[in-house]
Write a protein that holds these residues in place. Structure first.
Motif, PDB file in Angstrom:
ATOM      1  N   ASP A 131      -5.427   0.642  -8.840  1.00  0.00           N
ATOM      2  CA  ASP A 131      -4.584  -0.500  -8.473  1.00  0.00           C
ATOM      3  C   ASP A 131      -5.396  -1.710  -8.021  1.00  0.00           C
ATOM      4  OD1 ASP A 131      -2.084   0.422  -9.182  1.00  0.00           O
ATOM      5  OD2 ASP A 131      -1.165  -0.151  -7.283  1.00  0.00           O
ATOM      6  N   HIS A 140       4.389  -0.848  -2.239  1.00  0.00           N
ATOM      7  CA  HIS A 140       3.723  -2.136  -2.000  1.00  0.00           C
ATOM      8  C   HIS A 140       4.181  -3.221  -2.972  1.00  0.00           C
ATOM      9  CE1 HIS A 140       0.268  -1.724  -5.099  1.00  0.00           C
ATOM     10  NE2 HIS A 140       1.182  -0.825  -5.379  1.00  0.00           N
ATOM     11  N   HIS A 141       5.382  -3.044  -3.564  1.00  0.00           N
ATOM     12  CA  HIS A 141       5.926  -4.111  -4.419  1.00  0.00           C
ATOM     13  C   HIS A 141       6.788  -5.058  -3.585  1.00  0.00           C
ATOM     14  CE1 HIS A 141       4.879  -1.043  -7.419  1.00  0.00           C
ATOM     15  NE2 HIS A 141       4.615  -2.092  -8.171  1.00  0.00           N
ATOM     16  N   ASP A 179      -1.872   4.921  -9.504  1.00  0.00           N
ATOM     17  CA  ASP A 179      -1.382   4.823  -8.125  1.00  0.00           C
ATOM     18  C   ASP A 179      -0.120   5.657  -7.934  1.00  0.00           C
ATOM     19  OD1 ASP A 179      -1.475   3.850  -5.480  1.00  0.00           O
ATOM     20  OD2 ASP A 179      -0.050   2.252  -5.968  1.00  0.00           O
ATOM     21  N   ASP A 220       5.821   3.980  -4.812  1.00  0.00           N
ATOM     22  CA  ASP A 220       5.272   3.021  -5.769  1.00  0.00           C
ATOM     23  C   ASP A 220       6.333   2.362  -6.655  1.00  0.00           C
ATOM     24  OD1 ASP A 220       2.918   1.663  -6.519  1.00  0.00           O
ATOM     25  OD2 ASP A 220       2.770   2.846  -8.361  1.00  0.00           O
ATOM     26  N   THR A 259      -0.094   2.048  -3.212  1.00  0.00           N
ATOM     27  CA  THR A 259       0.722   3.027  -2.482  1.00  0.00           C
ATOM     28  C   THR A 259      -0.182   4.123  -1.922  1.00  0.00           C
ATOM     29  OG1 THR A 259       2.619   2.473  -3.837  1.00  0.00           O
ATOM     30  CG2 THR A 259       2.721   4.572  -2.684  1.00  0.00           C
TER      31      THR A 259
HETATM   32 MN    MN Z   1       0.905   0.695  -7.133  1.00  0.00          MN
END
Ligand code: MN
Ligand code: 5GP
Length: 359
Positions: free
Chosen positions: A177, A125-126, A35, A99, A145
């Protein structure tokens, strides 16, 4: 119909930043995965098609297993080309951070970026990103991501620049992912994005096999050994633990990426809903965790292993010996399940000599 989940004022601020910059650096987390590489390289390809001088700078090398991603050979790798990496970042007029959610995750690149006045754009996207970005596109509900890069391109009206190479990069992140479309891809829109990517006539089967189903013989033997000899189950706690020492890794000629999906494997066992893998690296113990359902391993990694990630996939580090890291895992068990005795069906932990190279 793919909805516009990113706030349109954010998109317009991003458009203005891109319009005002010629030299653009794009970076991602250390030990880059499918990703991280797919999203940075996809964005880089599109920015170049827009006439920008875009460069991807990574904290360290891509694993050999991901060298097939288009553009990987052009990465500026800090641990290999420190002077060039510094130059690219210092001269950039805009820096994309993809990411990752905290400068800690990009090792020494963080020290370079932190004092710079250059505008920073986060696409990630964390959970719980640091508040250090000028434009923040943070959507923990997104699969990857790569999904977010697609959405950014779509909302900016740039999808016509998504050529076959860009689509191939995005496909890698969408695939890896989600564990090959197994998790984090419950929304129907995910498949609409996938369909749009596939319309670029990517070589889907080839990319899927390279991203998900390609392992060296040593890596397969190492994973077989880990599952057969090193997997400890704690059925009452729904848990699994796998440890691999430096000596064991060396015995199987370990190279980075060889244990990539190992931590997922114990989740195939009914009743096991969280899995921990402890790997003895040169300077620390690398921790990888996976879970199913609402059991959050990102909380565990944040609290016990100096890390974080997503609810069902997280990681961290432990400074100490492998035995001490195992003791920390036992601490997690007793803290989370104070009323349960720890009874596990420990596999024999003496390494067995099953590798011809070792005789
Ligand atoms: Mn990722
Ligand atoms: P993996 O187990 O594949 O290394 O990582 C799984 C997830 O946890 C990824 O989303 C990754 O970004 C996150 N992660 C892995 N290692 C760390 C770490 O050391 N710190 C933090 N904060 N997140 C990590």
């Amino acid at each position: 119909m793919i909805s516009s989940i990113i706030d349109q004022t954010t998109i317009e601020r991003l458009r203005a930043l891109i319009n005002g910059a010629q030299r653009i650096a794009i970076t991602c987390h250390k030990s880059p995965d499918g990703d991280a590489l797919g999203s940075t390289l996809a964005l880089c390809h599109v920015l170049r098609r827009l006439g920008k001088d875009a460069v991807v700078v990574t904290p360290d090398m891509a694993p050999k297993s991901l060298e097939f991603i288009p553009g990987v050979r052009e990465l500026v790798v800090f641990t290999r080309q420190e002077a060039r990496a510094r130059l690219v970042l210092n001269e950039a007029q805009l820096i994309f951070c993809l990411d990752f959610n905290s400068l800690k995750r990009i090792d020494r690149l963080g020290e370079i970026i932190e004092p710079l006045k250059t505008k920073r754009v986060l696409i990630d996207h964390h959970l719980e990103p640091e508040n250090i970005f000028d434009v923040m596109i943070s959507h923990p509900e997104a699969s990857s991501t790569c999904e977010l890069v697609f959405r950014v391109l779509m909302q900016m009206g740039l999808l016509r620049f998504m050529d076959r190479m860009t689509a191939s990069c995005l496909y890698v992140g969408l695939t890896t992912d989600t564990g090959g479309f197994a998790y984090s891809c419950d929304s129907p829109e995910f498949y609409e994005i996938l369909a749009s990517v596939m319309r670029r006539r990517i070589d889907r089967i080839d990319l899927y096999n390279k991203a998900m189903n390609t392992f060296s013989a040593d890596s397969l033997r190492l994973q077989g050994y880990a599952i057969s000899e090193k997997m400890q189950l704690f059925p009452e706690h729904g848990a699994s633990l796998i440890t691999l020492s430096k000596e064991e890794l060396e015995r199987f000629n370990y190279t980075r990426g060889d244990t990539e999906s190992l931590v997922n494997k114990p989740l195939a066992i009914p009743g096991i809903y969280w899995s921990v893998f402890l790997r003895e690296d040169a300077d620390k113990i690398k921790v990888s965790c996976r879970s199913q359902g609402s059991f959050s391993v990102s909380d565990i990694c944040a609290r016990y292993f100096n890390g974080g990630g997503h609810e069902n996939a997280a990681g961290g580090d432990f400074c100490g010996t492998l035995d001490e890291a195992v003791a920390r895992f036992y601490q997690v068990l007793t803290d989370l399940f104070p009323d349960l005795p720890i009874q596990h069906n420990e596999q024999q932990s003496q390494p067995i000599n099953n590798n011809e190279n070792d005789i």
